[in-house]
Design an enzyme around this catalytic site. Structure first.
Site, PDB file in Angstrom:
ATOM      1  N   ASP A 118       0.881  -1.176   0.000  1.00 13.33           N
ATOM      2  CA  ASP A 118       0.000   0.000   0.000  1.00 13.33           C
ATOM      3  C   ASP A 118       0.916   1.222   0.000  1.00 13.33           C
ATOM      4  O   ASP A 118       2.135   1.109   0.121  1.00 13.33           O
ATOM      5  CB  ASP A 118      -0.895  -0.017   1.249  1.00 13.33           C
ATOM      6  CG  ASP A 118      -1.838   1.182   1.300  1.00 13.33           C
ATOM      7  OD1 ASP A 118      -2.357   1.579   0.242  1.00 13.33           O
ATOM      8  OD2 ASP A 118      -2.025   1.758   2.383  1.00 13.33           O
ATOM      9  N   SER A 119       0.298   2.399  -0.075  1.00  9.90           N
ATOM     10  CA  SER A 119       1.089   3.625   0.034  1.00  9.90           C
ATOM     11  C   SER A 119       1.585   3.823   1.476  1.00  9.90           C
ATOM     12  O   SER A 119       2.607   4.463   1.686  1.00  9.90           O
ATOM     13  CB  SER A 119       0.239   4.822  -0.379  1.00  9.90           C
ATOM     14  OG  SER A 119      -0.886   4.927   0.470  1.00  9.90           O
ATOM     15  N   CYS A 145      -4.340  -1.826  -1.875  1.00 10.40           N
ATOM     16  CA  CYS A 145      -4.484  -0.416  -2.228  1.00 10.40           C
ATOM     17  C   CYS A 145      -5.495  -0.320  -3.362  1.00 10.40           C
ATOM     18  O   CYS A 145      -5.273  -0.891  -4.446  1.00 10.40           O
ATOM     19  CB  CYS A 145      -3.127   0.121  -2.669  1.00 10.40           C
ATOM     20  SG  CYS A 145      -3.190   1.774  -3.364  1.00 10.40           S
ATOM     21  N   CYS A 156     -11.087   2.467   0.035  1.00  5.27           N
ATOM     22  CA  CYS A 156      -9.670   2.770   0.292  1.00  5.27           C
ATOM     23  C   CYS A 156      -9.295   1.962   1.524  1.00  5.27           C
ATOM     24  O   CYS A 156     -10.054   1.942   2.506  1.00  5.27           O
ATOM     25  CB  CYS A 156      -9.477   4.259   0.552  1.00  5.27           C
ATOM     26  SG  CYS A 156      -7.816   4.684   1.153  1.00  5.27           S
ATOM     27  N   GLU A 159      -2.893   8.909   8.234  1.00  7.23           N
ATOM     28  CA  GLU A 159      -1.437   8.734   8.354  1.00  7.23           C
ATOM     29  C   GLU A 159      -0.871   9.563   9.512  1.00  7.23           C
ATOM     30  O   GLU A 159       0.110   9.189  10.124  1.00  7.23           O
ATOM     31  CB  GLU A 159      -0.739   9.098   7.028  1.00  7.23           C
ATOM     32  CG  GLU A 159      -0.954   8.084   5.911  1.00  7.23           C
ATOM     33  CD  GLU A 159      -0.173   6.773   6.090  1.00  7.23           C
ATOM     34  OE1 GLU A 159       0.866   6.774   6.778  1.00  7.23           O
ATOM     35  OE2 GLU A 159      -0.631   5.740   5.553  1.00  7.23           O
ATOM     36  N   HIS A 208      -7.270   2.434   3.768  1.00  6.53           N
ATOM     37  CA  HIS A 208      -7.070   3.215   5.005  1.00  6.53           C
ATOM     38  C   HIS A 208      -8.375   3.362   5.809  1.00  6.53           C
ATOM     39  O   HIS A 208      -8.333   3.560   7.013  1.00  6.53           O
ATOM     40  CB  HIS A 208      -6.574   4.628   4.669  1.00  6.53           C
ATOM     41  CG  HIS A 208      -5.107   4.737   4.378  1.00  6.53           C
ATOM     42  ND1 HIS A 208      -4.545   4.302   3.207  1.00  6.53           N
ATOM     43  CD2 HIS A 208      -4.084   5.262   5.116  1.00  6.53           C
ATOM     44  CE1 HIS A 208      -3.237   4.560   3.222  1.00  6.53           C
ATOM     45  NE2 HIS A 208      -2.936   5.143   4.374  1.00  6.53           N
TER      46      HIS A 208
HETATM   47  N1  LIG Z   1      -4.815   2.956   0.784  1.00  4.56           N
HETATM   48  C1  LIG Z   1      -4.749   3.251  -0.606  1.00  4.56           C
HETATM   49  C2  LIG Z   1      -3.994   4.506  -0.994  1.00  4.56           C
HETATM   50  C3  LIG Z   1      -4.409   5.765  -0.348  1.00  4.56           C
HETATM   51  C4  LIG Z   1      -3.522   6.946  -0.717  1.00  4.56           C
HETATM   52  O1  LIG Z   1      -2.299   6.842  -0.578  1.00  4.56           O
HETATM   53  O2  LIG Z   1      -4.081   7.964  -1.158  1.00  4.56           O
HETATM   54  C5  LIG Z   1      -6.045   3.011  -1.311  1.00  4.56           C
HETATM   55  O3  LIG Z   1      -6.706   2.053  -0.953  1.00  4.56           O
HETATM   56  O4  LIG Z   1      -6.428   3.674  -2.220  1.00  4.56           O
END
Ligand SMILES: N[C@H](CCC(=O)O)C(=O)O
Length: 292
Positions: free
Chosen positions: A28-29, A91, A200, A168, A202
């Protein structure tokens, strides 16, 4: 810095003769993919995992498809050097913008979160809201995936650019986060959605905030649960399920390892030991400067 090994097998400790023991790569990011990792711990307790967070280049959700493709190829090349048996793109942004293109470029299976999430959503509802990064919303990936399964379902997608930076920075409890969430959910509540998809990885970390703002009858779909179920089926099908005790999860990031370790402990319940990785010999500090 981690360098890949040229010895038989790899530094992770499994032998090339036992592909079942190879790790699953998860990326992931940033910390979002930990929601997928937690599902792997629940559903696939025998599997070893290498987790990569591209923290020097987050957020992904405001980037172009060309940038995401470059980042994803960097990560998959690195995963290949680690001899993974499969990769889970934890992600949505990468799954929406890069999965179909890169899937053919590697000889290990690559799973994305969108199709498993869309399938689960269609089983639950007829009026589906999807919250995601702006890039995922713009790609229309969820709407397309849902409509391929059932064109009679209504889908509303909302891009939520503020969520990933807030998560984050670990500002989940901040009243400002609740206000931002209220504004993002408002148009979906107006549409009387019956199901909300975390588009997402996150966002499950915001679950208490989001649940408190949604009408109680709205069901929530977390694609992390369903991609790991798909992963289990794929491993079984390919004869790649590990039956041995797993190795400790290996964590690597492109940004600051200490920072990831500090945020990770909150979501994992243990302090991860985190390595720094650079791509193509570019020092991490240089990468960060280039992208500043
Ligand atoms: N967690 C990631 C990336 C979120 C990001 O870095 O903007 C997603 O599901 O899209």
């Amino acid at each position: 810095m981690y360098s890949s090994s040229s010895i038989e097998g790899n530094l992770y400790g499994f032998s090339a003769q036992e592909p079942q023991r190879a790790p699953i790569g998860v990326f992931d990011s940033g910390v979002g993919g930990l929601t997928v990792l937690r599902q792997i711990y629940r559903q696939l307790p025998n599997e070893s995992v290498i987790y990569f967070g591209d923290t020097a280049r987050l957020p992904y959700g405001i980037r172009s498809q060309a940038e995401i493709l470059t980042f994803v190829r960097d990560i998959l090349d690195w995963m290949q050097q680690q001899h993974v048996k499969m990769v889970v793109m934890a992600c949505n942004t990468s799954s929406a913008l890069a999965l179909d293109i890169v899937r053919e470029e590697y000889d290990f299976p690559i799973l994305g979160v969108i199709l498993p999430g869309a399938k689960a959503a269609v089983q639950q509802g007829k009026r589906i809201g999807v919250i995601s990064t702006p890039a995922t919303a713009k790609s229309n990936a969820y709407r397309q995936a849902i409509w391929e399964i059932d064109p009679n379902v209504e889908v509303w997608q909302v891009g939520c650019p503020e969520f990933v930076p807030l998560i984050e920075q670990n500002r989940i409890q901040d009243p400002y986060t609740t206000e931002v969430a209220r504004a993002y959910l408002e148009p979906l509540i107006q549409q009387d959605i019956d199901t909300l998809v975390y588009g997402c990885t996150h966002y499950p970390l915001l679950a208490p905030v989001l649940r408190s703002l949604l009408p109680p009858q709205v069901k929530i779909i977390d694609p992390a649960v369903h991609v790991v179920t798909a992963c289990t089926q794929e491993l079984d099908l390919l004869g790649l399920s590990n039956t041995h005790p797993p190795l400790p999860t290996r964590f690597a990031v492109s940004g600051c390892p200490q920072q990831f370790s500090q945020s990770g402990v909150h979501w994992l319940g243990y302090t991860p030991l985190v390595e720094a990785v650079d791509f193509a010999g570019v020092p991490v500090s240089q990468l960060q400067q280039d992208l500043a």
